[in-house]
Design a protein around this motif. Structure first.
Motif, PDB file in Angstrom:
ATOM      1  N   THR A  32      -7.619  -1.348  -8.927  1.00  0.00           N
ATOM      2  CA  THR A  32      -9.043  -1.395  -8.590  1.00  0.00           C
ATOM      3  C   THR A  32      -9.732  -2.512  -9.384  1.00  0.00           C
TER       4      THR A  32
ATOM      5  N   LEU B 238     -11.776   5.290  -7.607  1.00  0.00           N
ATOM      6  CA  LEU B 238     -10.676   6.155  -7.182  1.00  0.00           C
ATOM      7  C   LEU B 238     -10.076   6.833  -8.408  1.00  0.00           C
TER       8      LEU B 238
ATOM      9  N   GLY C  64       0.320   3.979  -2.779  1.00  0.00           N
ATOM     10  CA  GLY C  64       0.069   5.367  -2.372  1.00  0.00           C
ATOM     11  C   GLY C  64       1.026   6.320  -3.063  1.00  0.00           C
TER      12      GLY C  64
ATOM     13  N   LEU D  91     -13.756  -1.823  -2.937  1.00  0.00           N
ATOM     14  CA  LEU D  91     -13.027  -0.651  -3.431  1.00  0.00           C
ATOM     15  C   LEU D  91     -13.934   0.199  -4.301  1.00  0.00           C
TER      16      LEU D  91
ATOM     17  N   THR E 103      -4.860  -6.260  -2.486  1.00  0.00           N
ATOM     18  CA  THR E 103      -3.434  -6.176  -2.160  1.00  0.00           C
ATOM     19  C   THR E 103      -2.748  -7.531  -2.311  1.00  0.00           C
TER      20      THR E 103
ATOM     21  N   VAL F  88      -8.628   4.391   3.320  1.00  0.00           N
ATOM     22  CA  VAL F  88      -9.628   3.540   2.674  1.00  0.00           C
ATOM     23  C   VAL F  88      -9.898   2.335   3.583  1.00  0.00           C
TER      24      VAL F  88
ATOM     25  N   LEU G 167       0.823  -1.210   0.000  1.00  0.00           N
ATOM     26  CA  LEU G 167       0.000   0.000   0.000  1.00  0.00           C
ATOM     27  C   LEU G 167       0.859   1.262   0.000  1.00  0.00           C
TER      28      LEU G 167
ATOM     29  N   PHE H  30      -3.905   5.348   1.005  1.00  0.00           N
ATOM     30  CA  PHE H  30      -4.736   4.159   1.179  1.00  0.00           C
ATOM     31  C   PHE H  30      -5.025   3.845   2.643  1.00  0.00           C
ATOM     32  N   SER H  31      -4.347   4.527   3.562  1.00  0.00           N
ATOM     33  CA  SER H  31      -4.671   4.266   4.972  1.00  0.00           C
ATOM     34  C   SER H  31      -6.044   4.842   5.306  1.00  0.00           C
TER      35      SER H  31
ATOM     36  N   LEU I 189      -9.933  -3.809  -0.363  1.00  0.00           N
ATOM     37  CA  LEU I 189      -8.549  -3.349  -0.434  1.00  0.00           C
ATOM     38  C   LEU I 189      -7.588  -4.462  -0.021  1.00  0.00           C
TER      39      LEU I 189
END
Ligand SMILES: Cc1cc2nc3c(=O)[nH]c(=O)nc-3n(C[C@H](O)[C@H](O)[C@H](O)COP(=O)(O)O)c2cc1C
Length: 435
Positions: free
Chosen positions: A346, A333, A314, A330, A356, A324, A310, A321-322, A352
């Motif tokens: 996405t 964005l 970012g 998702l 990831t 979200v 992330l 992303f912290s 999320l």
């Protein structure tokens, strides 16, 4: 039966620390990579395996894209420390003879004259083995190191890049063949009638010229480009010798390659002069079981691996992303940064957290998990279905990984007759265009 088609191979990396959290990097080397010796060993292994080129990615910032602080970036050394690939290139050149060396430089930040001069100089120093990964950059944090508050808008960056290329090509062409005479009889070193200013005045740049370096062995560096958006593809089709493509799976790979080739034709270029290189992260081990286990670990990342992933995302997209919810689907964005990267992320779907996990293996075709022989066979099969032109390997960073991929995987590809056995030419571009 005709000989099987050969593939071009490059390796994507940056001038940073080796994979220091693995058991295959010593404490000393985790700190002492900065003298370039680690990358010298790496490129020598690649040259032994006859790869086309090493590609050194770059960016110019310490990112605070995750939780609004630099903590994650620095703790995991994601974007920093990262040393200047352009300065590393002559060191690598001095220790090798044939392999191409590609350095990344941004058209959004470099003044064209400076770039043209540096590239010309290192093309000389490498005797014609330099490539330029043309990027437009994607981070406001980097832009703020160059007097800007925010980066130029996505498509406008490519408009600038088009003019940038026009200027540097003008500069590289500002010395006509035969300009260097070094004639003792007349005491003439350079024939002034063969050197002329370019007087460029465009929308974005004003450059008088001429360049103050001698024409380099390749005339200009080999151009690489990785634009995935329609505007990026257009730029690549117009200029690039090799296009890096993140598409995975035969239909998407074929679509990309066909599209770039069609666009190149529209610019009056021979599509065979534009090599499409697909990013791949093969997972190779001595047994299929061991490789499979490694692959599963990558798919189920630890909390640290999630933070790392992330943090990267970012920095690339300028989205924190912290903020979200990791367990909610998702949403939509938007970014002015790496647009295609965000769409791909996405597009992985789910939450999320799930995205990831999939992201960590996004460049790994599940068929490219196994022993060197198994992966080489799978690569050859995919390559034939797509129709060309090669792969850009990513990952690695320990000597073990380097050996697995060069001696192991590329060795197996060589046994299949799928890669070159010798470099046929002196110049990087000639080797790239040889098949
Ligand atoms: C393998 C790969 C390497 C890249 N290397 C760099 C880099 O070193 N520096 C950089 O600013 N952008 C880099 N990019 C970003 C591309 O230049 C481009 O911005 C990105 O692929 C998105 O394409 P788009 O701008 O056309 O949407 C890279 C992209 C890929 C896929």
């Amino acid at each position: 039966m005709s000989a099987p088609r050969r593939m071009h191979l490059g390796w994507f990396m940056n001038f940073t620390r080796p994979a220091w959290t693995t058991p295959w990097v010593s404490d000393a080397e985790a700190r002492e990579w900065t003298d370039g010796e680690y990358h010298v060993d790496w490129i020598r292994a690649m040259e032994r395996a006859k790869l086309d080129f090493m590609m050194l990615e770059d960016s110019s910032m310490v990112s605070d894209g995750f939780r609004g602080t630099m903590d994650a970036d620095l703790k995991h050394s994601l974007y920093a420390p990262k040393h200047d690939p352009l300065a590393l290139a002559p060191v690598l050149a001095r220790e090798t003879r044939n392999i191409g060396i590609v350095v990344t430089a941004s058209t959004s930040f470099y003044p064209p004259f400076l770039l043209a001069r540096s590239m010309s100089t290192i093309d000389h120093l490498s005797r014609g083995r330099i490539g330029w990964n043309i990027v437009t950059s994607s981070e406001d944090r980097a832009a703020q190191n160059f007097g800007l508050d925010t980066l130029y808008e996505h498509d406008a960056r490519y408009d600038r890049a088009d003019e940038f290329v026009e200027v540097v090509e003008g500069l590289w062409g500002s010395w006509k063949p035969g300009a260097l005479v070094a004639d003792r009889a007349t005491g003439t070193y350079v024939d002034a009638s063969r050197v002329a200013p370019i007087h460029h005045e465009g929308r974005f740049y004003k450059v008088r010229g001429p360049l103050n370096t001698l024409p380099s062995p390749q005339g200009r560096p080999v151009y690489l480009q990785a634009g995935g958006s329609p505007r990026g593809r257009e730029f690549a089709a117009r200029h690039a010798d090799a296009v890096i493509c993140a598409a995975q799976g035969v239909p998407a790979m074929r679509e990309f390659r066909d599209d770039v080739r069609t666009r190149a034709k529209a610019y009056g270029r021979d599509p065979d002069d534009v090599k499409v290189m697909f990013i791949t992260l093969p997972v190779v081990a001595a047994s299929r079981r061991e490789a499979q286990q490694l692959f599963e670990e990558m798919q189920n990342p630890s909390e640290t691996a999630v933070e790392i992933s992330l943090g990267h995302m970012g920095a690339l997209t300028e989205i924190d992303f912290s903020t979200v919810d990791p367990d909610a689907p998702l949403g939509d964005l938007q970014t002015n940064g790496h647009r295609t990267t965000l769409e791909k992320f996405t597009g992985l779907g789910g939450t999320l957290r799930e995205a990831t996990g999939r992201w960590a293996t996004r460049y790994t075709n599940p068929a490219f998990v196994g022993t060197p022989d198994e992966v080489a066979a799978a690569m050859a099969e995919e390559f034939d279905e797509v129709g060309g032109d090669g792969y850009l390997i990513t990952g690695g960073g320990s000597r073990r990984a380097i050996a697995e991929l060069t001696d192991g995987l590329v060795g197996s590809l060589s046994d299949l007759g799928r890669v070159r056995r010798t470099y046929e030419h002196d110049l990087f571009r000639d080797n790239l265009l040889a098949f």
